[in-house]
Design a protein around this motif. Structure first.
Motif, PDB file in Angstrom:
ATOM      1  N   GLU A 118       2.457   4.665   2.750  1.00 55.19           N
ATOM      2  CA  GLU A 118       1.845   3.457   2.205  1.00 55.19           C
ATOM      3  C   GLU A 118       0.534   3.127   2.914  1.00 55.19           C
ATOM      4  OE1 GLU A 118       2.874   2.228  -0.474  1.00 55.19           O
ATOM      5  OE2 GLU A 118       4.930   3.006  -0.629  1.00 55.19           O
TER       6      GLU A 118
ATOM      7  N   ARG B 266       0.105  -2.685  -4.020  1.00 58.89           N
ATOM      8  CA  ARG B 266       1.466  -2.385  -3.577  1.00 58.89           C
ATOM      9  C   ARG B 266       1.467  -1.860  -2.152  1.00 58.89           C
ATOM     10  NH1 ARG B 266       5.223   2.537  -5.721  1.00 58.89           N
ATOM     11  NH2 ARG B 266       3.853   3.672  -4.304  1.00 58.89           N
TER      12      ARG B 266
ATOM     13  N   ARG C 124       3.192  -3.518   1.265  1.00 58.72           N
ATOM     14  CA  ARG C 124       4.231  -2.830   2.035  1.00 58.72           C
ATOM     15  C   ARG C 124       3.812  -2.611   3.482  1.00 58.72           C
ATOM     16  NH1 ARG C 124       6.910   1.428  -2.353  1.00 58.72           N
ATOM     17  NH2 ARG C 124       7.937  -0.202  -3.575  1.00 58.72           N
TER      18      ARG C 124
ATOM     19  N   GLY D 143      10.821  -9.404  -0.124  1.00 58.68           N
ATOM     20  CA  GLY D 143      11.313  -8.410   0.813  1.00 58.68           C
ATOM     21  C   GLY D 143      12.158  -8.957   1.940  1.00 58.68           C
TER      22      GLY D 143
ATOM     23  N   HIS E 249       4.227  -5.984   5.080  1.00 59.96           N
ATOM     24  CA  HIS E 249       5.662  -6.257   5.207  1.00 59.96           C
ATOM     25  C   HIS E 249       6.235  -5.496   6.408  1.00 59.96           C
ATOM     26  CE1 HIS E 249       9.988  -5.655   4.025  1.00 59.96           C
ATOM     27  NE2 HIS E 249       9.865  -6.954   3.792  1.00 59.96           N
ATOM     28  N   ASP E 250       5.818  -4.252   6.589  1.00 62.15           N
ATOM     29  CA  ASP E 250       6.284  -3.484   7.741  1.00 62.15           C
ATOM     30  C   ASP E 250       5.855  -4.131   9.053  1.00 62.15           C
ATOM     31  OD1 ASP E 250       7.724  -1.544   6.423  1.00 62.15           O
ATOM     32  OD2 ASP E 250       6.115  -0.053   6.422  1.00 62.15           O
TER      33      ASP E 250
END
Length: 354
Positions: free
Chosen positions: A267, A227, A231, A185, A234-235
């Motif tokens: 998410e 998943r 995410r 990412g 990652h955010d």
């Protein structure tokens, strides 16, 4: 700032890891650009397949950078930028490819205020059959100065790696990308920070193809909890990077920014509902996230119908029992899990809401 129009040097950087079966198409599409000043850098991130043989077969027509140790997405991006010289830089995933006029169209859209150009991509399968458009045409890109939106919710309507082109001076300011936080990412890091230094230009035309297949990072199969957790984390990494970079130019990112972002909240709800034990945010509650998601949905730049449907979806997840909520989440976030009648209904709703 730039040479005369039509002669801005452009770099296409192709990061690759074990994508030998797709790599040739990606490199060939870069070599086939109708623009006269393009350099191609292929970074192999210690692949274990025959990628290096393919790369070496191109000889001097490309610049090859063969990493000895696998470092992930960010490491490959950093290696590629260091080897490049273009004033406009594209990062093309090795399983994707560009159409011949892509670079020319990007250059035509460029001006001195541009930090990033973004464009749509055809979604294709493993054998290059077109399946859809990404992002969907009914979702308008955000363009111009997107900093207010970034500061409000940490996100704006953009796209994936292969649909982005960046200003070199901007990349020199925000790179190298932190490698431990962005093993995957890395495009999220770039697309989040680049708009701090210029405008975003958007092209609604499809300039390339985004390949969806069973092993790329875009597809986690039915591992919804895994998943979603990735995410969410990652955010958080993106927002930490945004807050740090923004502070250097005198801007402040509110601590609750992500609670205004429906994408993040989807998410986060999925992570909480599917595997509470490993959910990254201990104090989250299903109802509170759903309420925030409904409110954020109504603030979106979309048709009233689309906003209302998404707000209702959030609220239904919030009030349904956990097992039912998990099914509803899965049906929205992983298309392959939808019952046939819902898949057809989803397509019909999309046509009406477009």
């Amino acid at each position: 700032m730039h040479p005369e129009p039509g002669r801005i040097p452009v770099s296409i950087i192709i990061p690759n890891y074990n994508y030998a079966r797709f790599l040739q198409r990606s490199i060939d599409s870069s070599l086939e650009q109708d623009y006269p000043d393009v350099e191609i850098i292929v970074v192999d991130d210690a692949s274990r397949d025959h990628s290096s043989d393919i790369i070496k077969s191109y000889g001097d027509s490309i610049t090859a950078k063969l990493r000895e140790k696998n470092g992930g997405h960010a490491a490959a991006f950093n290696t590629g930028l260091e080897a490049s010289s273009g004033e406009i830089v594209l990062f093309l995933d090795a399983d994707d490819y560009l159409y011949p006029g892509a670079v020319s169209t990007i250059v035509d859209a460029w001006d001195e205020a541009t930090a990033q150009v973004q464009f749509r991509l055809h979604i294709v399968d493993e054998v290059q059959r077109i399946k859809d458009v990404f992002p969907p045409p009914e979702l308008p890109f955000d363009s111009g100065d997107v900093v207010p939106k970034l500061l409000h919710k940490g996100r704006y309507q953009t796209t994936v790696t292969s649909g982005l082109a960046f200003d070199r001076s901007t990349l020199d300011t925000i790179m190298p990308i932190p490698e431990p936080d962005f093993r995957q990412g890395a495009d999220g890091y770039l697309a989040t920070l680049a708009p701090l230094y210029g405008h975003v230009r958007s092209i609604d035309e499809c300039l390339g193809a985004y390949r969806i297949h069973g092993v790329n990072h875009s597809v986690f199969g039915e591992r919804l909890a895994e998943r979603a957790r990735w995410r969410v984390r990652h955010d958080f990494h993106r927002m930490d990077a945004l807050a740090d970079q923004a502070s250097e130019i005198g801007l402040i990112v509110p601590r609750d920014a992500m609670l205004h972002d429906p994408v993040h909240l989807e998410e986060r709800l999925a992570s909480l509902c599917t595997d509470r034990k490993h959910h990254p945010v201990r104090d989250d509650s299903k109802l509170a996230l759903a309420a925030a998601g409904a409110k954020a949905s109504l603030e979106m730049k979309a048709t009233l119908r689309r906003r209302a449907v998404l707000a209702a979806w959030f609220l239904s997840v919030g009030v349904l029992p956990r097992r039912m909520a998990k099914s509803v989440l899965s049906w929205k976030l992983v298309a392959s899990t939808r019952p046939a009648f819902l898949a057809q209904l989803s397509k019909a709703i999309r046509r009406v809401m477009g």
